[in-house]
Design a protein around this motif. Sequence first.
Motif, mmCIF file in Angstrom:
data_model
loop_
_atom_site.group_PDB
_atom_site.id
_atom_site.type_symbol
_atom_site.label_atom_id
_atom_site.label_comp_id
_atom_site.label_asym_id
_atom_site.label_seq_id
_atom_site.Cartn_x
_atom_site.Cartn_y
_atom_site.Cartn_z
ATOM 1 N N SER A 23 0.831 -1.199 0.000
ATOM 2 C CA SER A 23 0.000 0.000 0.000
ATOM 3 C C SER A 23 0.869 1.254 0.000
ATOM 4 C CB SER A 23 -0.898 0.013 1.233
ATOM 5 O OG SER A 23 -0.128 0.226 2.403
ATOM 6 N N PRO A 24 0.358 2.354 -0.531
ATOM 7 C CA PRO A 24 1.107 3.619 -0.520
ATOM 8 C C PRO A 24 1.504 4.041 0.897
ATOM 9 C CG PRO A 24 -0.752 3.773 -2.016
ATOM 10 C CD PRO A 24 -0.907 2.477 -1.277
ATOM 11 N N GLU A 25 0.625 3.807 1.858
ATOM 12 C CA GLU A 25 0.921 4.179 3.247
ATOM 13 C C GLU A 25 2.097 3.373 3.787
ATOM 14 O OE1 GLU A 25 -1.271 4.496 7.631
ATOM 15 O OE2 GLU A 25 -2.250 3.453 5.967
ATOM 16 N N PHE A 26 2.081 2.061 3.527
ATOM 17 C CA PHE A 26 3.178 1.216 4.002
ATOM 18 C C PHE A 26 4.487 1.607 3.325
ATOM 19 C CE2 PHE A 26 5.886 -2.564 3.661
ATOM 20 C CZ PHE A 26 6.007 -2.901 5.001
ATOM 21 N N ILE A 27 4.423 1.859 2.033
ATOM 22 C CA ILE A 27 5.624 2.251 1.288
ATOM 23 C C ILE A 27 6.213 3.531 1.869
ATOM 24 C CG2 ILE A 27 6.453 3.100 -0.947
ATOM 25 C CD1 ILE A 27 4.436 1.184 -2.261
ATOM 26 N N ASN A 28 5.358 4.495 2.141
ATOM 27 C CA ASN A 28 5.817 5.775 2.676
ATOM 28 C C ASN A 28 6.455 5.617 4.052
ATOM 29 O OD1 ASN A 28 5.852 8.815 2.675
ATOM 30 N ND2 ASN A 28 4.499 8.488 4.429
ATOM 31 N N ASN A 29 5.844 4.779 4.890
ATOM 32 C CA ASN A 29 6.326 4.631 6.266
ATOM 33 C C ASN A 29 7.517 3.686 6.396
ATOM 34 O OD1 ASN A 29 4.348 6.365 7.282
ATOM 35 N ND2 ASN A 29 2.872 4.707 7.550
ATOM 36 N N ALA A 30 7.594 2.696 5.526
ATOM 37 C CA ALA A 30 8.653 1.687 5.657
ATOM 38 C C ALA A 30 9.943 2.084 4.951
ATOM 39 C CB ALA A 30 8.170 0.346 5.113
ATOM 40 N N THR A 31 9.844 2.910 3.921
ATOM 41 C CA THR A 31 11.031 3.313 3.170
ATOM 42 C C THR A 31 12.038 4.012 4.075
ATOM 43 O OG1 THR A 31 9.773 3.587 1.118
ATOM 44 C CG2 THR A 31 11.870 4.752 1.273
ATOM 45 N N GLY A 32 13.289 3.611 3.955
ATOM 46 C CA GLY A 32 14.319 4.276 4.746
ATOM 47 C C GLY A 32 15.468 3.353 5.092
ATOM 48 N N ARG A 33 16.332 3.851 5.955
ATOM 49 C CA ARG A 33 17.518 3.104 6.379
ATOM 50 C C ARG A 33 17.376 2.730 7.850
ATOM 51 N NH1 ARG A 33 22.892 4.753 4.860
ATOM 52 N NH2 ARG A 33 22.828 6.194 6.615
ATOM 53 N N TYR A 34 17.776 1.493 8.161
ATOM 54 C CA TYR A 34 17.639 0.973 9.518
ATOM 55 C C TYR A 34 18.996 0.461 10.003
ATOM 56 C CZ TYR A 34 12.612 0.914 8.437
ATOM 57 O OH TYR A 34 11.326 1.264 8.076
ATOM 58 N N PHE A 35 19.250 0.634 11.309
ATOM 59 C CA PHE A 35 20.474 0.100 11.892
ATOM 60 C C PHE A 35 20.398 -1.420 11.928
ATOM 61 C CE2 PHE A 35 20.931 4.343 13.926
ATOM 62 C CZ PHE A 35 22.246 4.599 13.565
ATOM 63 N N PHE A 36 21.259 -2.090 11.149
ATOM 64 C CA PHE A 36 21.345 -3.547 11.247
ATOM 65 C C PHE A 36 22.193 -3.920 12.457
ATOM 66 C CE2 PHE A 36 23.116 -7.723 10.134
ATOM 67 C CZ PHE A 36 21.931 -8.413 9.917
ATOM 68 N N ASN A 37 23.225 -3.135 12.695
ATOM 69 C CA ASN A 37 23.983 -3.189 13.944
ATOM 70 C C ASN A 37 24.494 -1.778 14.201
ATOM 71 O OD1 ASN A 37 26.511 -2.819 12.558
ATOM 72 N ND2 ASN A 37 26.563 -5.008 12.104
ATOM 73 N N ALA A 38 25.382 -1.623 15.163
ATOM 74 C CA ALA A 38 25.801 -0.282 15.570
ATOM 75 C C ALA A 38 26.477 0.517 14.463
ATOM 76 C CB ALA A 38 26.739 -0.384 16.774
ATOM 77 N N ASP A 39 27.039 -0.170 13.461
ATOM 78 C CA ASP A 39 27.752 0.551 12.408
ATOM 79 C C ASP A 39 27.442 -0.005 11.022
ATOM 80 O OD1 ASP A 39 29.493 2.649 11.678
ATOM 81 O OD2 ASP A 39 31.194 1.283 11.511
ATOM 82 N N GLU A 40 26.261 -0.582 10.881
ATOM 83 C CA GLU A 40 25.863 -1.159 9.589
ATOM 84 C C GLU A 40 24.388 -0.889 9.348
ATOM 85 O OE1 GLU A 40 26.025 -5.466 7.215
ATOM 86 O OE2 GLU A 40 26.522 -5.343 9.349
ATOM 87 N N VAL A 41 24.058 -0.630 8.093
ATOM 88 C CA VAL A 41 22.697 -0.231 7.738
ATOM 89 C C VAL A 41 22.080 -1.222 6.762
ATOM 90 C CG1 VAL A 41 21.402 1.495 6.403
ATOM 91 C CG2 VAL A 41 22.989 2.233 8.177
ATOM 92 N N ILE A 42 20.776 -1.422 6.918
ATOM 93 C CA ILE A 42 19.998 -2.146 5.922
ATOM 94 C C ILE A 42 18.964 -1.161 5.375
ATOM 95 C CG2 ILE A 42 18.414 -3.063 7.689
ATOM 96 C CD1 ILE A 42 18.160 -5.568 5.915
ATOM 97 N N GLU A 43 18.936 -1.013 4.054
ATOM 98 C CA GLU A 43 18.061 -0.017 3.430
ATOM 99 C C GLU A 43 16.830 -0.681 2.819
ATOM 100 O OE1 GLU A 43 18.156 3.429 -0.071
ATOM 101 O OE2 GLU A 43 20.002 2.413 0.536
ATOM 102 N N VAL A 44 15.684 -0.089 3.076
ATOM 103 C CA VAL A 44 14.414 -0.578 2.525
ATOM 104 C C VAL A 44 13.957 0.387 1.436
ATOM 105 C CG1 VAL A 44 11.994 -1.100 3.016
ATOM 106 C CG2 VAL A 44 13.763 -1.635 4.719
ATOM 107 N N TYR A 45 13.691 -0.149 0.253
ATOM 108 C CA TYR A 45 13.173 0.684 -0.828
ATOM 109 C C TYR A 45 12.152 -0.114 -1.629
ATOM 110 C CZ TYR A 45 16.346 -1.787 -4.056
ATOM 111 O OH TYR A 45 16.995 -2.744 -4.810
ATOM 112 N N PHE A 46 11.436 0.579 -2.487
ATOM 113 C CA PHE A 46 10.363 -0.063 -3.249
ATOM 114 C C PHE A 46 10.523 0.226 -4.737
ATOM 115 C CE2 PHE A 46 8.867 0.305 1.016
ATOM 116 C CZ PHE A 46 8.060 -0.803 1.232
ATOM 117 N N ASP A 47 10.170 -0.758 -5.527
ATOM 118 C CA ASP A 47 10.172 -0.613 -6.981
ATOM 119 C C ASP A 47 8.882 -1.246 -7.497
ATOM 120 O OD1 ASP A 47 10.776 -0.229 -9.622
ATOM 121 O OD2 ASP A 47 12.329 -1.763 -9.726
ATOM 122 N N GLN A 48 8.065 -0.437 -8.147
ATOM 123 C CA GLN A 48 6.755 -0.892 -8.626
ATOM 124 C C GLN A 48 5.952 -1.534 -7.487
ATOM 125 O OE1 GLN A 48 7.399 -3.365 -12.086
ATOM 126 N NE2 GLN A 48 8.090 -1.646 -13.329
#
Length: 225
Positions: A23-48
């Motif tokens: 959903s557009p709402e979920f896409i808007n709220n979930a998109t972003g970068r998250y701390f996987f650990n103290a110095d590493e990131v996991i990025e969430v993005y959407f395509d179609q």
Amino acid sequence: MKTRLLFLLLASIFISCTSSKNSPEFINNATGRYFFNADEVIEVYFDQEKLFLKWRGKDLEPMKVNDSTFYVSEMNEKLVFNTTKNKIELAQKREHKDNKYVFSKLKENEKTPSEYLADNDYEMALKGYLAIQEKDSLSPVIDENTINSTGYRHLRNDEFNKAINLFRINTVLYPKSSNTFDSLGDAFLRKKDTAEAIINYQKALEINPENKSSKKNLEKLTKKE
């Protein structure tokens, strides 16, 4: 056994029937970068309208289980999104049933210490590493030898400023370590900054007068003067 097979069959049918789009709402709220650990990131993005992850240099396409849960085969984990709290949690499983893993979303323009370091922002990088040390002094992110090895890797690539900044951080994290100052001296020596090299070799010897590397290099440098 039959019950388990039936459960797996029903689960696979359920997942296959679940729309991979979000959903557009979920896409808007979930998109972003998250701390996987103290110095590493996991990025969430959407395509179609499909969810993807960028993690450790790879683009991953998780399998959607339901509107908030996604299975990542590369991790063998289910990620459960809590968009109201800007967090991702690992679904409970036997392998880590006694631990709870939560990945918090980074604020806008927020970076990890190593990212600040890559941008030559020494002060923010140092602040980040000190915060990690204060929270968990045994964190592998701030392991003295690991930082030292990374610094020498930069030196081998002639990335002198990156090496110097990393070694400087190590001296702050471990001010009683002779080796951290010896390494910083090596970096300044490679950069042909003799004065700073001498200062740091001297500091290394103040902490440990038996540091052979610092003693040898200091003798060579002072003879030239």
